[in-house]
Scaffold this motif. Sequence first.
Motif, PDB file in Angstrom:
ATOM      1  N   SER A  84       0.851  -1.386   0.009  1.00  0.00           N
ATOM      2  CA  SER A  84       0.013  -0.108  -0.229  1.00  0.00           C
ATOM      3  C   SER A  84       0.721   1.415  -0.005  1.00  0.00           C
ATOM      4  O   SER A  84       0.421   2.312  -0.265  1.00  0.00           O
ATOM      5  N   ASP A  85       2.251   1.141   0.375  1.00  0.00           N
ATOM      6  CA  ASP A  85       3.004   2.398   0.437  1.00  0.00           C
ATOM      7  C   ASP A  85       4.118   2.459  -0.683  1.00  0.00           C
ATOM      8  O   ASP A  85       4.875   3.089  -0.566  1.00  0.00           O
ATOM      9  N   THR A  86       4.026   1.454  -1.800  1.00  0.00           N
ATOM     10  CA  THR A  86       4.699   1.263  -2.778  1.00  0.00           C
ATOM     11  C   THR A  86       4.940   2.666  -3.478  1.00  0.00           C
ATOM     12  O   THR A  86       6.257   3.026  -3.757  1.00  0.00           O
ATOM     13  N   ASP A  87       3.928   3.141  -4.018  1.00  0.00           N
ATOM     14  CA  ASP A  87       4.088   4.212  -4.855  1.00  0.00           C
ATOM     15  C   ASP A  87       4.674   5.760  -4.028  1.00  0.00           C
ATOM     16  O   ASP A  87       5.545   6.129  -4.697  1.00  0.00           O
ATOM     17  N   GLU A  88       4.215   5.942  -2.825  1.00  0.00           N
ATOM     18  CA  GLU A  88       4.731   7.007  -1.921  1.00  0.00           C
ATOM     19  C   GLU A  88       6.151   6.720  -1.960  1.00  0.00           C
ATOM     20  O   GLU A  88       7.024   7.733  -1.900  1.00  0.00           O
ATOM     21  N   ALA A  89       6.606   5.709  -1.280  1.00  0.00           N
ATOM     22  CA  ALA A  89       7.950   5.210  -1.188  1.00  0.00           C
ATOM     23  C   ALA A  89       9.095   5.443  -2.418  1.00  0.00           C
ATOM     24  O   ALA A  89      10.014   5.934  -2.123  1.00  0.00           O
ATOM     25  N   ALA A  90       8.422   5.053  -3.440  1.00  0.00           N
ATOM     26  CA  ALA A  90       9.165   4.905  -4.577  1.00  0.00           C
ATOM     27  C   ALA A  90       9.190   6.413  -5.337  1.00  0.00           C
ATOM     28  O   ALA A  90      10.430   6.854  -5.750  1.00  0.00           O
ATOM     29  N   ARG A  91       8.377   7.031  -5.087  1.00  0.00           N
ATOM     30  CA  ARG A  91       8.465   8.712  -5.676  1.00  0.00           C
ATOM     31  C   ARG A  91       9.194   9.288  -4.456  1.00  0.00           C
ATOM     32  O   ARG A  91      10.045  10.224  -5.227  1.00  0.00           O
ATOM     33  N   ALA A  92       9.191   8.881  -3.268  1.00  0.00           N
ATOM     34  CA  ALA A  92      10.050   9.800  -2.525  1.00  0.00           C
ATOM     35  C   ALA A  92      11.497   9.733  -2.723  1.00  0.00           C
ATOM     36  O   ALA A  92      12.395  10.694  -2.355  1.00  0.00           O
TER      37      ALA A  92
END
Length: 318
Positions: A84-92
């Motif tokens: 559920s946190d994949t997109d946020e972490a990759a973007r960050a």
Amino acid sequence: MTNDAWSPVAVVGAGALGCYFGGVLARAGASVTLIGRRAHVEAIKRDGLGFESLGRQEFIPVAASENIAAVAGARLILFCVKSSDTDEAARAMAEYLAPDAVVLSLQNGVNNVERIRLHLKQQVIPALVYAAAQMSGPGRVRHTGGGDLVVGQLGDGGSAGGTTAPSVKALTTFLTGVGIPVRVSDHIEVELWSKLVLNCAYNAISALCGARYGTMVANAEIRAVMLAAVDEVVWVAAAKGIRLPDDMAETTIRLADVMPVTISSTAQDIRNGKRTEIDHLNGYVVREGEALGIATPVNRTLNALTKLLEQGKVGTVR
């Protein structure tokens, strides 16, 4: 000793599995930074990483940070955040990654690599984790079973008989050399879906019942529910053109022989009042089944009941 070509290493999402694999690497001499939540980071900075495995407890000196910018300069990224946190972490982390960094996705679910690649230009390699671990306290990880990885290539590398990239081979040699058993698969998409089968059979029921894997399999009625969930995942995979092994039912049940005292990561999340990954496990199968016109009533029920339990535990609904 470690291969300096893969050092330093950053672990993004230093929960149980991130701390376990990061701890193994640090113990072997790699330069490792664990990036995680404040309570764990503070404890690790103060005492080292508490590492328990095979009845042995030790404290491993390792760097730790709350700041995603700590990935800067890392050659290898162990990407261990929840689906559920994949997109946020990759973007960050995108702005901090070295151009030649390699990202190894150690996550549940089957579509994380594609999602990471939406935000990163670096090579992303999928890995399946067959290890059980849990955080036993701030900055302390307890390894309870397994420890193997399966790696391969998706998309640009091919998942059906394509030539394995040199970086995958080199990474495999490195990880094996520090004591992490690794197998390279030419059919990694099949492997990912096979792991999804196991997750769908075990995770929700373990969470709903607070049960260990051995206890679940020993109960004939629970075993029947597990196998019904397995069938539904196999049907959805087949409709997507993914032929899973014929012995998926037997493989699923045999997992309890290897990890009899394990409770699922979903059960651990519920116990700790955290959001689960159920939407990316049973819930994913339900959504894909709907799109393909395949009924998945067992997975739908497990998904719904787990989400209801999750809501009560994390306080989003009272």
